[in-house]
Write a protein that holds these residues in place. Structure first.
Motif, PDB file in Angstrom:
ATOM      1  N   UNK A  26     -53.291  -5.979 -91.297  1.00  0.00           N
ATOM      2  CA  UNK A  26     -53.238  -7.393 -91.649  1.00  0.00           C
ATOM      3  C   UNK A  26     -53.494  -7.555 -93.138  1.00  0.00           C
ATOM      4  N   UNK A  27     -52.942  -8.615 -93.718  1.00  0.00           N
ATOM      5  CA  UNK A  27     -53.169  -8.912 -95.131  1.00  0.00           C
ATOM      6  C   UNK A  27     -53.369 -10.413 -95.302  1.00  0.00           C
ATOM      7  N   UNK A  28     -54.238 -10.770 -96.203  1.00  0.00           N
ATOM      8  CA  UNK A  28     -54.539 -12.177 -96.469  1.00  0.00           C
ATOM      9  C   UNK A  28     -53.503 -12.731 -97.450  1.00  0.00           C
ATOM     10  N   UNK A  29     -52.718 -13.708 -96.980  1.00  0.00           N
ATOM     11  CA  UNK A  29     -51.725 -14.364 -97.838  1.00  0.00           C
ATOM     12  C   UNK A  29     -52.413 -15.357 -98.766  1.00  0.00           C
ATOM     13  N   UNK A  30     -53.275 -16.194 -98.162  1.00  0.00           N
ATOM     14  CA  UNK A  30     -53.976 -17.221 -98.932  1.00  0.00           C
ATOM     15  C   UNK A  30     -55.107 -17.769 -98.094  1.00  0.00           C
ATOM     16  N   UNK A  31     -56.008 -18.491 -98.758  1.00  0.00           N
ATOM     17  CA  UNK A  31     -57.087 -19.189 -98.079  1.00  0.00           C
ATOM     18  C   UNK A  31     -57.217 -20.570 -98.703  1.00  0.00           C
ATOM     19  N   UNK A  32     -57.497 -21.564 -97.873  1.00  0.00           N
ATOM     20  CA  UNK A  32     -57.620 -22.930 -98.380  1.00  0.00           C
ATOM     21  C   UNK A  32     -58.569 -23.706 -97.477  1.00  0.00           C
ATOM     22  N   UNK A  33     -58.951 -24.923 -97.915  1.00  0.00           N
ATOM     23  CA  UNK A  33     -59.961 -25.681 -97.181  1.00  0.00           C
ATOM     24  C   UNK A  33     -59.465 -27.012 -96.636  1.00  0.00           C
ATOM     25  N   UNK A  34     -58.164 -27.304 -96.767  1.00  0.00           N
ATOM     26  CA  UNK A  34     -57.660 -28.579 -96.243  1.00  0.00           C
ATOM     27  C   UNK A  34     -56.231 -28.423 -95.751  1.00  0.00           C
ATOM     28  N   UNK A 108     -66.794  -8.171 -83.222  1.00  0.00           N
ATOM     29  CA  UNK A 108     -66.084  -7.558 -82.101  1.00  0.00           C
ATOM     30  C   UNK A 108     -65.143  -8.558 -81.439  1.00  0.00           C
ATOM     31  N   UNK A 109     -65.582  -9.815 -81.300  1.00  0.00           N
ATOM     32  CA  UNK A 109     -64.720 -10.844 -80.691  1.00  0.00           C
ATOM     33  C   UNK A 109     -63.581 -11.217 -81.633  1.00  0.00           C
ATOM     34  N   UNK A 110     -63.875 -11.319 -82.925  1.00  0.00           N
ATOM     35  CA  UNK A 110     -62.846 -11.586 -83.937  1.00  0.00           C
ATOM     36  C   UNK A 110     -61.803 -10.474 -83.923  1.00  0.00           C
ATOM     37  N   UNK A 114     -57.694 -10.618 -83.252  1.00  0.00           N
ATOM     38  CA  UNK A 114     -56.726 -10.154 -84.250  1.00  0.00           C
ATOM     39  C   UNK A 114     -55.871  -9.017 -83.723  1.00  0.00           C
ATOM     40  N   UNK A 115     -56.464  -8.111 -82.951  1.00  0.00           N
ATOM     41  CA  UNK A 115     -55.689  -7.005 -82.383  1.00  0.00           C
ATOM     42  C   UNK A 115     -54.631  -7.528 -81.417  1.00  0.00           C
ATOM     43  N   UNK A 141     -48.160  -9.970 -71.050  1.00  0.00           N
ATOM     44  CA  UNK A 141     -49.425  -9.506 -70.502  1.00  0.00           C
ATOM     45  C   UNK A 141     -50.423  -9.325 -71.618  1.00  0.00           C
ATOM     46  N   UNK A 142     -51.674  -9.726 -71.394  1.00  0.00           N
ATOM     47  CA  UNK A 142     -52.727  -9.526 -72.387  1.00  0.00           C
ATOM     48  C   UNK A 142     -53.457  -8.222 -72.166  1.00  0.00           C
ATOM     49  N   UNK A 143     -53.248  -7.575 -71.035  1.00  0.00           N
ATOM     50  CA  UNK A 143     -53.985  -6.350 -70.720  1.00  0.00           C
ATOM     51  C   UNK A 143     -53.108  -5.125 -70.930  1.00  0.00           C
ATOM     52  N   UNK A 144     -52.378  -5.102 -72.026  1.00  0.00           N
ATOM     53  CA  UNK A 144     -51.455  -4.001 -72.264  1.00  0.00           C
ATOM     54  C   UNK A 144     -52.148  -2.784 -72.852  1.00  0.00           C
ATOM     55  N   UNK A 145     -53.460  -2.874 -73.077  1.00  0.00           N
ATOM     56  CA  UNK A 145     -54.182  -1.707 -73.559  1.00  0.00           C
ATOM     57  C   UNK A 145     -54.696  -1.876 -74.958  1.00  0.00           C
ATOM     58  N   UNK A 146     -55.726  -1.114 -75.276  1.00  0.00           N
ATOM     59  CA  UNK A 146     -56.352  -1.195 -76.594  1.00  0.00           C
ATOM     60  C   UNK A 146     -55.577  -0.375 -77.599  1.00  0.00           C
ATOM     61  N   UNK A 147     -55.754  -0.641 -78.880  1.00  0.00           N
ATOM     62  CA  UNK A 147     -55.115   0.171 -79.898  1.00  0.00           C
ATOM     63  C   UNK A 147     -55.513   1.633 -79.759  1.00  0.00           C
ATOM     64  N   UNK A 148     -54.632   2.515 -80.247  1.00  0.00           N
ATOM     65  CA  UNK A 148     -54.857   3.945 -80.052  1.00  0.00           C
ATOM     66  C   UNK A 148     -56.199   4.388 -80.610  1.00  0.00           C
TER      67      UNK A 148
END
Length: 237
Positions: A26-34, A108-110, A114-115, A141-148
């Motif tokens: 992942x990469x951060x494109x930008x951040x803003x507050x509004x 861990x929840x975040x 993201x994964x 399906x959300x239960x397709x497995x964890x990253x390698x």
């Protein structure tokens, strides 16, 4: 995967960016507050994932979600908010947000949110012109497995079994409370940077729980707590 963060609390913004920097792919494109700034960024930059607060001073983040859905934009959305009332949760679900994190939250929840978004992004990019049922099943399906890198027994590049065992044995001695990277660095004789890599791996595997906060001078601090003493004992054997 390109990410835009919309958050008006500077402390939470720093936390979101810090967490993002710890996730590969992942990469951060930008951040803003509004929302007006967020709309401008979305109109000018390709964004795959939007991390969005609901309460933004005079704005409501859900209004942006509605706009994006009316425009049929394919950006994934994860709400990160203190809004816990069921009316907001229901609307977010109906609007098809990818995930919903209630503040305060742990890394861990975040990471899990993201994964899932990253996996969906990669699967969508790899779909053929006409999808087979197995492609659709894997996508929905959300239960397709964890990253390698999270499979039990696997070690990320640069980690060794002997050093992992050394860190695990040191962590076992602190299982009755919380501990820091510095404490394990002293116990093992390893550098703090090296110890952090092994602790991150143990957090990813669900053996340890990590907590993150800013100290008095704004420097990020991590503490750890044992979740699975038996797993630590096996790794340290």
């Amino acid at each position: 995967m390109r990410v835009l963060v919309v958050e008006d609390d500077p402390m939470v913004m720093r936390l979101n960016v810090e967490f993002l920097n710890r996730i590969d792919g992942v990469s951060l494109v930008a951040q803003c507050e509004d929302l007006p700034t967020a709309r401008d960024i979305l109109a000018s930059e390709p964004v795959d994932l939007l991390l969005l607060d609901v309460y933004l001073r005079e704005y409501n983040g859900l209004s942006l979600v509605r706009e994006l859905r009316r425009q049929a934009q394919g950006v994934q959305i994860v709400l990160i908010t203190a809004a816990s009332e069921m009316e907001t949760v229901r609307e977010a679900k109906h609007l098809g947000v990818s995930d919903y994190l209630v503040k305060p939250f742990e890394f861990q929840r975040f990471q899990k949110a993201l994964h899932h978004c990253l996996e969906t992004h990669q699967r969508l990019a790899g779909l053929p012109a006409r999808a087979h049922q197995r492609d659709v099943d894997a996508l929905f399906r959300r239960d397709v497995g964890a990253p390698a890198s999270l499979r039990p027994g696997d070690l990320p590049k640069g980690l060794t079994a002997n050093s992992l065992a050394q860190v695990a044995r040191a962590a076992i001695a602190h299982c009755d409370g919380v501990f820091t990277t510095e404490a394990l660095s002293e116990d093992t004789g390893m550098s703090r940077v090296s110890v952090r890599k092994y602790l991150k791996h143990l957090v990813d595997r669900g053996v340890l729980e990590e907590s993150f906060h800013y100290g008095q001078i704004g420097r990020p601090s991590f503490t750890y707590r044992c979740l699975d003493a038996k797993a630590l004992s096996r790794l340290g054997a």
